[in-house]
Structures are given as structure tokens and as C-alpha cells.
Write an enzyme that holds these catalytic residues in place. Structure first.
Site, PDB file in Angstrom:
ATOM      1  N   CYS A   2      74.513  10.070  61.069  1.00 46.91           N
ATOM      2  CA  CYS A   2      75.843   9.865  60.506  1.00 46.91           C
ATOM      3  C   CYS A   2      75.913  10.302  59.044  1.00 46.91           C
ATOM      4  CB  CYS A   2      76.212   8.388  60.547  1.00 46.91           C
ATOM      5  SG  CYS A   2      76.136   7.683  62.184  1.00 46.91           S
ATOM      6  N   ARG A  27      73.898  17.401  59.485  1.00 49.00           N
ATOM      7  CA  ARG A  27      73.083  16.224  59.786  1.00 49.00           C
ATOM      8  C   ARG A  27      73.135  15.867  61.266  1.00 49.00           C
ATOM      9  NH1 ARG A  27      72.060  12.934  55.247  1.00 49.00           N
ATOM     10  NH2 ARG A  27      72.163  11.034  56.461  1.00 49.00           N
ATOM     11  N   TRP A  75      77.005   9.941  64.582  1.00 48.81           N
ATOM     12  CA  TRP A  75      76.011  10.329  65.591  1.00 48.81           C
ATOM     13  C   TRP A  75      75.791   9.062  66.421  1.00 48.81           C
ATOM     14  CZ3 TRP A  75      70.914   9.107  67.030  1.00 48.81           C
ATOM     15  CH2 TRP A  75      70.265  10.071  67.809  1.00 48.81           C
ATOM     16  N   ASN A  99      76.305   4.256  58.195  1.00 46.07           N
ATOM     17  CA  ASN A  99      75.170   5.018  58.717  1.00 46.07           C
ATOM     18  C   ASN A  99      74.022   4.029  58.872  1.00 46.07           C
ATOM     19  OD1 ASN A  99      73.038   6.739  59.232  1.00 46.07           O
ATOM     20  ND2 ASN A  99      72.962   7.586  57.157  1.00 46.07           N
ATOM     21  N   GLY A 100      73.446   3.934  60.081  1.00 38.40           N
ATOM     22  CA  GLY A 100      72.339   3.000  60.308  1.00 38.40           C
ATOM     23  C   GLY A 100      72.566   2.219  61.586  1.00 38.40           C
ATOM     24  N   GLU A 482      54.929  23.850  68.079  1.00 36.40           N
ATOM     25  CA  GLU A 482      56.122  24.035  67.245  1.00 36.40           C
ATOM     26  C   GLU A 482      57.072  25.048  67.888  1.00 36.40           C
ATOM     27  OE1 GLU A 482      57.645  22.606  65.099  1.00 36.40           O
ATOM     28  OE2 GLU A 482      58.908  24.051  64.099  1.00 36.40           O
ATOM     29  N   LYS A 486      60.917  24.289  68.909  1.00 35.89           N
ATOM     30  CA  LYS A 486      62.006  25.104  68.346  1.00 35.89           C
ATOM     31  C   LYS A 486      62.862  25.692  69.459  1.00 35.89           C
ATOM     32  CE  LYS A 486      62.071  24.433  65.199  1.00 35.89           C
ATOM     33  NZ  LYS A 486      61.614  23.641  64.123  1.00 35.89           N
ATOM     34  N   GLU A 489      64.943  22.896  71.236  1.00 34.68           N
ATOM     35  CA  GLU A 489      66.029  22.230  70.510  1.00 34.68           C
ATOM     36  C   GLU A 489      67.257  23.116  70.320  1.00 34.68           C
ATOM     37  OE1 GLU A 489      65.420  20.718  66.484  1.00 34.68           O
ATOM     38  OE2 GLU A 489      63.915  22.239  66.098  1.00 34.68           O
ATOM     39  N   HIS A 505      44.035  22.500  84.288  1.00 37.45           N
ATOM     40  CA  HIS A 505      43.769  21.124  84.712  1.00 37.45           C
ATOM     41  C   HIS A 505      45.016  20.464  85.284  1.00 37.45           C
ATOM     42  CE1 HIS A 505      39.668  21.222  83.263  1.00 37.45           C
ATOM     43  NE2 HIS A 505      40.133  21.864  82.200  1.00 37.45           N
ATOM     44  N   LYS A 604      69.968  16.111  61.775  1.00 32.13           N
ATOM     45  CA  LYS A 604      69.046  16.705  60.808  1.00 32.13           C
ATOM     46  C   LYS A 604      68.156  15.652  60.173  1.00 32.13           C
ATOM     47  CE  LYS A 604      67.368  19.973  58.227  1.00 32.13           C
ATOM     48  NZ  LYS A 604      66.426  20.898  58.892  1.00 32.13           N
TER      49      LYS A 604
HETATM   50  O1  M6R Z   1      63.052  15.155  57.652  1.00 28.31           O
HETATM   51  P1  M6R Z   1      61.796  15.138  58.450  1.00 28.31           P
HETATM   52  O2  M6R Z   1      60.911  16.305  58.143  1.00 28.31           O
HETATM   53  O3  M6R Z   1      61.048  13.840  58.320  1.00 28.31           O
HETATM   54  O4  M6R Z   1      62.247  15.294  59.951  1.00 28.31           O
HETATM   55  C1  M6R Z   1      61.322  15.205  60.998  1.00 28.31           C
HETATM   56  C2  M6R Z   1      61.937  15.683  62.290  1.00 28.31           C
HETATM   57  O5  M6R Z   1      63.063  14.927  62.610  1.00 28.31           O
HETATM   58  C3  M6R Z   1      62.324  17.164  62.225  1.00 28.31           C
HETATM   59  O6  M6R Z   1      61.243  17.966  61.875  1.00 28.31           O
HETATM   60  C4  M6R Z   1      62.869  17.627  63.603  1.00 28.31           C
HETATM   61  O7  M6R Z   1      61.850  17.626  64.539  1.00 28.31           O
HETATM   62  C5  M6R Z   1      63.515  19.011  63.490  1.00 28.31           C
HETATM   63  N1  M6R Z   1      64.788  18.997  64.132  1.00 28.31           N
HETATM   64  C6  M6R Z   1      62.738  20.078  64.149  1.00 28.31           C
HETATM   65  O8  M6R Z   1      63.312  21.336  63.996  1.00 28.31           O
END
Ligand code: M6R
Length: 609
Positions: A2, A27, A75, A99-100, A482, A486, A489, A505, A604
């Protein structure tokens, strides 16, 4: 997660709130809303969907300009995304944005229901708003009512608040969720992050948990948790608003990948002197690096993958054992740490709820902590014994790219520092590795970024499939993890990453005719093993796209397609390979027409656990 914005000033609050909400879109959110003061009291509009929809609605419904109000991108946590659940929530006399998560909202709801309050939404926020209404009716004093309210709440919150009987004033209060107050000659702001008001001002105040902000058009006052006035020092933003614009790129994600040579250099320069590790700017005493037993790296998502690359560097160069832990697991597993261990928390935002909670747990154990953070002054940075700031600048795309790369370079230079302390590498050996890193950023990385045809082709082929597998060994396995995150997502293609030797395995049963397998084979030490693993999947029908160096014929000869990187030293290759996997995900998502910078369901800055 949020996003909150509040404004009081001489400009049109509706326009400023909408522009702030646009800036907070990155965000992640699924609905939006705002409340402004009008001549007839408070007026609220909300919408499920995008801020652009709210903007259109505002044009129709807000006929008179306002000078003050609050806005929100939601969110969803409690209750599905809908107009009813969208913020602001409240009553005739008070409206709030939040937010929270309020953990004890059910008990409070029962308490309020027994006193005649009804509820329209499924949200915890509406409960907090009505508790504030209840307290204000009893107290008749706004600061006291806010204090009484937050004292009853369990969980995390940043609130923006307006009271109908005090036009032109916005209140804010926070606990474990981010909130700043922006100061300008044309009015004042509260916001979840600086990007929401950076266009208007870079001067801001950072309240502590429990402190209450009161904004009017020409004043910002702060009150302590007991209600007495507190003096705060204003800070200046390190970024300007241009850094948060697309600058001609189609997407923020692409722009941010193309910024990697610069931000890698900026970060490298900030932690080296004449290419030699030098952390003295934030860690003046070298004893911090001495006598370390085990290093525990704690992070989430992409930052956790950067931690894995760090594990490779530190174990290889300094021979100190490293555990990499997912923050949400670490914090609840009753972790075993020894007093000479070191904990490193990696976070782009510096506000990730699980990483912060893990850090707080470690702080109670009296273990030395170091954070690697991109956002200046964020909570994780402030609560660690020491901080190393990465110099990525603002990262707007939800998918983290340049932030990953700069986290990895901090890990490399840290590993070199530790190798020196451990007496493992000579000064010449350290300089050789850091100089070839520097050369890589000047030439190889540019080559990768300027020659994307093979990556685009491979991504378009892969985008036709439902399932993709990444395989690799050592750091290439970590890069595969990674790469898989990527791709998932932003393209919504299902993918899995496997240590290349582990596939047989179990998971190899999923390989069918034409299943795409991306083999990351950049490390010479594993060429022969990787060739065997590639042949294993190819003989079962896989279509293998390899990421390898230009001269790695041993890998190229057994692949259906290749995406190549230059042949730098082993410690520099993860950076060029990272750009390839990021571009691969980007072009895959582009081929599928996805909303690349704002993928569905994601936020974000993940400020709830
Ligand atoms: O702000 P942070 O680096 O702590 O965030 C960690 C993850 O939420 C962040 O890396 C998330 O996995 C990304 N969306 C990946 O692209």
C-alpha cells in the site's frame, strides 16, 4: 505494498494526490482512493483498479479544487480488491488511509460492534478508523485520540488521517511501516516514500515509530508517543525526480538493467579506494571484520539470491562458512547463532517486514549486524550495527534488477576484504580481481546490453511454453534461481531452477519434447559436468538454450541456441550473466504483452509478513 500520500498546501490537492499515487504505483496495488476537504465537508472517491481510473473519476466528481487531502493505493490483505474495501475508510467525522496489518482487528471490531458501530468493508483498516472515531468522540482531542487508538492496535501501520472538523490539516502516525513528511514552500506532505513528493521537494522529516505528524499548508509539527512536541531535523533526498523517470525507455525495468554499468561502478567506487576494498566510510574500524565464525546472510526474494552469490564469493575467497537464510523462515526457526558470528541483512527497500523482524531478533542476541541497503535512512539501515549503501538509485520496476547486481558487487568487495583479513589473498591478487571487475563494467557489460538479438529470440521461443527449467552449478545455480524468479514474476510462465546434478533425482520426469531448459554454464570448472547434464535433458527431448562464454564450444556444441557473455574472470561473470537473465525475462514478458513494471499480485516493498 500500500502507498500513502497526504497533502496540505496552496496547490490543488486532488492533482497532487493523483500524481503522488502515480509515483507510488510501483509499490504494487489493486485499488485506489482519496478523501479531500471540500466546502461541504469530506469527499471520498475510490476505485478498484488503476490510479488512472481514480483520476478519471475525480475529474467527474470533484468539481471544486481542494487544498488538502489524503490518498491511497491498496494492496489487498484483508478482503478482496474492491471499491468497498479500497481506502480511505472511516465515518462522517474521520477518514484514514493505512499501510500495514492490524492483527487484533477482530477483538476491536467486536468491542465497537457492541457500541453500535457497523462495518461496510472486510478490512482491518475500517476497524482502526472506527476505533479512532470512538476515541475522538470520547477525548475531543485529536492527538490524544490518535495515541489512545494506536496504543490499542497490535500489528504494523502507517496512517494518514483527516478530521472533518479540522479542514486543511492531515495527521500521520506509524509503527513498523514507512512514513515520511515532506516539506516545501508550497505545502507539506506525508507519504510512504519519497518518490510520492520528490517532484515538489527533496526536504523531509523521518518520524520514529509512535511519533505523530500534524501537517497544515505552512507547518509540520511532530508529537512524541505521549503527546508532547518533538523537534525533528529535516533531511535532504539523495535522489532527484529525474532518477525516477523512464527517460525514453519503454519500461522502467529495461532502463534499470541498462543503468547497471553506471550503478555497479558507483557502488564499487563507494567501497574501494584505488580499486582496493575500503569500507571506512561506514565501518571505520577493521576489527568489525575480524574473528568471524560463521556469516548468516538473511534476505527475501532477489536480495536472498544476491546473498547466495555472496556466499559463493565469501566461501571461495575468504573461506568463512556462510548460511543464506530466507528471512521469513529464519525469524521463526529459533536460530542457532554463536557470539562471534556475523549477520548480514540484504534489502533494496530496507523496509521488508520479514528481513526487519529477523534483524530485530538478531539484535536482541547481541550479534554484530551489517545491512546492505539501497534506501538511505530506511529502518533496516538504521537498526543494523553497520550499513553499506548500494548506489542503485531508485528502483521503480517491481522486478529487481540493478539492485541485485549492486548487492552482488558489495558481496564481492566484502569477500575481498574478508580474504585480506583472513590472510587468504595478497594485495596483488585482490587488485587483480577488482580491476577485472572494473574492466567488465566498462566493456563486457556494455557488449551484453548492446547485443540483445539472441536473448530476444530465445525469450520469444521460450514464451510459447508453459514450463521452463533453469539448470546450473555453483554460482550459475544461484543465477538460475534468480532467473527463474524473474521470469515467473513478470511473464507468469511457470519455471523451476535446479542444481544441474539434482535434476535426475526426480524433476527430469517433467522433460518432454521441446521443453525449454536454460543451461547456465559460465564457470569453466563445471563445463564438462554441465555438458553431461545438457546431454541428459536433450536426449529426453529438451530444447536447450545455454548461457555461456563466446569461446565455450564444449557447451555451444551441445546446445540448440546460445546467449553468450564475454570471457571475463570467474568473479566478474555473474554480473554479465545477471544482465542476460534479466533481459531474457524482460523480453519473454514483452512477447506475452505483460504489464512488465507492475506485475499482478506483487508489491515492490513488502511491508507485511
Ligand atoms: O526490498 P527488498 O530487497 O528487501 O525486497 C525483497 C524482495 O521482496 C524482492 O527482491 C522481490 O523478490 C522482487 N520482486 C524480486 O524481483
Amino acid at each position: 505494498m500500500c502507498g500513502i500520500i497526504g497533502y496540505c498546501g496552496i496547490n490543488n490537492a486532488e492533482d497532487i494526490i493523483i500524481s503522488g499515487l502515480h509515483a507510488l504505483e510501483y509499490r504494487g496495488y489493486d485499488s485506489a482512493g482519496m478523501t479531500v476537504f471540500t466546502q461541504n465537508g469530506l469527499k471520498t472517491i475510490k476505485t478498484k483498479g488503476r490510479v488512472a481510473d481514480l483520476e478519471n473519476k475525480a475529474k467527474i466528481m470533484f468539481l471544486e479544487p481542494s487544498g488538502c487531502g489524503i490518498g491511497h493505493t491498496r494492496w489487498a490483505t484483508h478482503g478482496k480488491p474492491s471499491e468497498t474495501n479500497a481506502h480511505p475508510h472511516g465515518t462522517e467525522s474521520v477518514m484514514i488511509v493505512h499501510n500495514g496489518i492490524i492483527e487484533n482487528y477482530n477483538e476491536i471490531k467486536k468491542f465497537l460492534s457492541e457500541r453500535g458501530y457497523g462495518f461496510l468493508s472486510e478490512t482491518d483498516t475500517e476497524v482502526a478508523a472506527k476505533l479512532l472515531d470512538y476515541e475522538y468522540k470520547n477525548e475531543k482531542d485529536k492527538i490524544k485520540a490518535i495515541i489512545n487508538t494506536v496504543n490499542q492496535l497490535k500489528g504494523s501501520y502507517a496512517f494518514g488521517i483527516v478530521f472533518k472538523d479540522e479542514p486543511g490539516t492531515v495527521y500521520g502516525v506509524k509503527k513498523d511501516s514507512p512514513l515520511l513528511a515532506g516539506l516545501s514552500g508550497q505545502g507539506n506532505f506525508i507519504a510512504s516514500d519519497i518518490s510520492a513528493f520528490l517532484k515538489y521537494t527533496g526536504d523531509y522529516i523521518r518520524p520514529e515509530d509512535g511519533e505523530i505528524i500534524r501537517l497544515t499548508s505552512d507547518s509540520v509539527s511532530v508529537y512524541g508517543p505521549e503527546g508532547s512536541p518533538v523537534e525533528k531535523k529535516a533531511e535532504k533526498a539523495l535522489w532527484n525526480s529525474a532518477a525516477a523517470e523512464k527517460s525514453g525507455f519503454r519500461h522502467f525495468m529495461l532502463k534499470e538493467i541498462f543503468e547497471e554499468p553506471k550503478v555497479l561502478n558507483d557502488t564499487f567506487d563507494s567501497i574501494t579506494k584505488d580499486s582496493y576494498p575500503d569500507f571506512s566510510e561506514t565501518i571505520p574500524d577493521d576489527s568489525f571484520f575480524e574473528g568471524i565464525g560463521t556469516i548468516h546472510i538473511i534476505a527475501c526474494g532477489t536480495a536472498m539470491h544476491a546473498g547466495l552469490i555472496g556466499k559463493h564469493y565469501i566461501e571461495k575467497l575468504a573461506r568463512i562458512p556462510v548460511n543464506v537464510e530466507i528471512a521469513s523462515e529464519f525469524r521463526y526457526k529459533d536460530p542457532i547463532l554463536s557470539k562471534n558470528d556475523m549477520v548480514i541483512v540484504i534489502s533494496q527497500s530496507g523496509e521488508t517486514a520479514d528481513s526487519l523482524a529477523a534483524l530485530r531478533l538478531v539484535n536482541k542476541m547481541n550479534i554484530k549486524t551489517l545491512s546492505v541497503v539501497n534506501t538511505y535512512g530506511s529502518t533496516i539501515a538504521r537498526e543494523s550495527s553497520h550499513v553499506i549503501y548500494t548506489k542503485a538509485g531508485p528502483e521503480i520496476a517491481v522486478a529487481s534488477t540493478k539492485a541485485f547486481s549492486v548487492q552482488a558487487v558489495v558481496m564481492l568487495i566484502l569477500a575481498l576484504k574478508l580474504s585480506e583479513i583472513q590472510g587468504r589473498l595478497t594485495k596483488e591478487e585482490i587488485l587483480k580481481i577488482s580491476s577485472s571487475f572494473k574492466n567488465m563494467t566498462k566493456t563486457s557489460l556494455h557488449n551484453v546490453l548492446c547485443n540483445t538479438q539472441n536473448i530476444e529470440r530465445a525469450a520469444a521461443t521460450t514464451a510459447k511454453h508453459q514450463d521452463v527449467f533453469f539448470i546450473g552449478r555453483g554460482y550459475d545455480n544461484y543465477l538460475g534461481m534468480e532467473a527463474s524468479l524473474k521470469l515467473k514474476e513478470i511473464s507468469y510462465i511457470h519455471s523451476e531452477a535446479y542444481a544441474a546434478g539434482e535434476l535426475k533425482h526426480g524433476t527430469i520426469s517433467l522433460i518432454e519434447e521441446n521443453t525449454p531448459v536454460i543451461a547456465i554454464a559460465t564457470n569453466k570448472d563445471f563445463y564438462e559436468k554441465m555438458r553431461s547434464n545438457i546431454e541428459e535433458v536433450r536426449s529426453r527431448g529438451a530444447y536447450v538454450i545455454s548461457i555461456c562464454t563466446e569461446n565455450a564450444d564444449i557447451i555451444k556444441n551441445v546446445s540448440d541456441a546460445v546467449m553468450t557473455i564475454p570471457d571475463d574472470d570467474e568473479f566478474s561473470k555473474p554480473f554479465t550473466a545477471a544482465a542476460v537473465i534479466q533481459l531474457f525475462a524482460y523480453y519473454g514478458a514483452l512477447a506475452l504483452g505483460r504489464d512488465i513494471d507492475k506485475p499482478r499480485n506483487l508489491a515492490k516493498s513488502v511491508t507485511v509478513e
